[in-house]
Design an enzyme around this catalytic site. Structure first.
Site, PDB file in Angstrom:
ATOM      1  N   LYS A   2       7.518  52.056  -3.589  1.00  0.00           N
ATOM      2  CA  LYS A   2       8.558  52.033  -4.609  1.00  0.00           C
ATOM      3  C   LYS A   2       8.568  53.393  -5.311  1.00  0.00           C
ATOM      4  O   LYS A   2       7.523  53.881  -5.755  1.00  0.00           O
ATOM      5  CB  LYS A   2       8.304  50.917  -5.619  1.00  0.00           C
ATOM      6  CG  LYS A   2       9.360  50.839  -6.724  1.00  0.00           C
ATOM      7  CD  LYS A   2       9.037  49.755  -7.733  1.00  0.00           C
ATOM      8  CE  LYS A   2       9.198  48.366  -7.116  1.00  0.00           C
ATOM      9  NZ  LYS A   2       9.046  47.308  -8.144  1.00  0.00           N
ATOM     10  N   ASP A  96       9.072  37.395 -15.301  1.00  0.00           N
ATOM     11  CA  ASP A  96      10.328  37.445 -14.529  1.00  0.00           C
ATOM     12  C   ASP A  96      10.188  36.635 -13.242  1.00  0.00           C
ATOM     13  O   ASP A  96      10.513  37.099 -12.157  1.00  0.00           O
ATOM     14  CB  ASP A  96      10.702  38.889 -14.214  1.00  0.00           C
ATOM     15  CG  ASP A  96      12.162  39.010 -13.751  1.00  0.00           C
ATOM     16  OD1 ASP A  96      12.965  38.113 -14.086  1.00  0.00           O
ATOM     17  OD2 ASP A  96      12.489  39.989 -13.051  1.00  0.00           O
TER      18      ASP A  96
END
Length: 332
Positions: A2, A96
């Site tokens: 990422k 989340d």
């Protein structure tokens, strides 16, 4: 791998959150969590190297409004709950939980991903803000109210909303605007899953209903109880719904000497001890009753006279009076 975009790389707050994600993932080592390996900066770009997962996500499985069968959902849910339990033990809150962040490998292993919103439950100035992080469809009432101090109960609620979506094929609350969705999380009661799908069990419906409780105190005490109840329902038994038990989630299954996994029925030893105690008490009562009856029936001991009768004299027996019979009366 990422990598932060150049625009985000210039945002110090975003970079701090990005590095926190790397730190949080690095300290969690669990088969149901995407493992983080390394993070840093090279040539002005921030990167985060993590485990590659070859598979799909729960969100892909839910496309076109399809629900996932209960047994398959429970298999995924148990693994995800174990990942959340591991995070809870390290004082980490994901914040989340949603179908997009639950990945399924080709071997069927569920892995919790994207700890970008994770934070330590200890006080950290870098995590103090007034934003209600999380996806509105799965956000907890605390997040919708903008609370700053969040704990594992927040992940429980989002996990329950995710299970609701998996089993019903739709989210618990829906509306056009995110604000309206969050208002429903705060005020409206979610539908009972078995009322939406009669093929679902009451057990899994009750678990999801408890996870989606508005007040944190009405949810499960901790994640081990969630793992326990999901395991019980997967075994075809009834959930305990938050009742504490000496048999936690790690004691339902054990590896035998041959290496195979076996299931241990929780509470078996306790039931045996209770039955043994009742049997022992019953035997004690029966034996006590027999002993008391013998003592009462025998009466006080009769004293034996001395040799020669009283004062050494022989006591002659008194003659008994004769009773006349009917024939004697007739003959007189």
């Amino acid at each position: 791998l990422k990598v932060l975009s150049p625009g985000h790389a210039n945002n110090k707050e975003y970079v701090a959150r990005f590095l926190r994600e790397a730190h949080a993932s690095g300290q969690l080592s669990h088969p149901n969590i995407v493992q983080g390996y390394d993070a840093g900066e090279a040539n002005g770009q921030y990167y985060f190297a993590m485990e590659f997962v070859d598979g799909t996500t729960v969100a892909d499985m839910l496309k076109e409004g399809r629900a996932i069968p209960e047994q398959q959902t429970l298999d995924i849910a148990i693994q995800t709950a174990k990942a959340l339990q591991h995070a809870e033990e390290h004082n980490l809150v994901h914040r989340d939980i949603k179908p997009d962040n639950i990945m399924i490998t080709k071997q069927g292993t569920a892995k919790l991903a994207d700890l970008g919103l994770a934070r330590l439950t200890t006080s950290d100035p870098a995590t103090r803000d007034k934003k209600a992080f999380g996806t509105p469809y799965y956000a907890s009432p605390e997040q919708c109210q903008g609370e700053q101090e969040l704990d594992s109960k927040t992940d429980m609620y989002s996990f329950g909303a995710t299970l609701f979506h998996m089993l019903a094929g739709r989210v618990p609350f829906d509306d056009e605007l995110p604000e309206d969705i969050m208002a429903k999380h705060l005020k409206e009661k979610p539908a009972y899953l078995k009322d939406l799908n009669v093929q679902l069990s009451h057990g899994v419906s009750k678990i999801v209903r408890k996870l989606l409780a508005k007040q944190k105190r009405d949810r499960y005490p901790a994640m081990p109880e969630v793992v326990r109840d999901l395991t019980l329902v997967r075994m075809g038994r009834s959930p305990k719904l938050g009742q504490r038990s000496r048999y936690d989630s790690g004691k339902y299954r054990y590896r035998s000497a041959t290496g195979s996994w076996r299931t241990k029925r929780p509470g078996k030893r306790k039931r045996i001890l209770q039955i043994s105690a009742c049997v022992g008490l019953g035997l004690a009562i029966i034996l006590g009753g027999i002993l008391v009856s013998q003592l009462v029936g025998s009466g006080p001991p009769t004293p034996k006279p001395k040799d020669g009768g009283s004062n050494g004299k022989v006591v002659k027996p008194q003659p008994q009076p004769r009773h006349r019979t009917s024939s004697t009366w007739r003959g007189s």
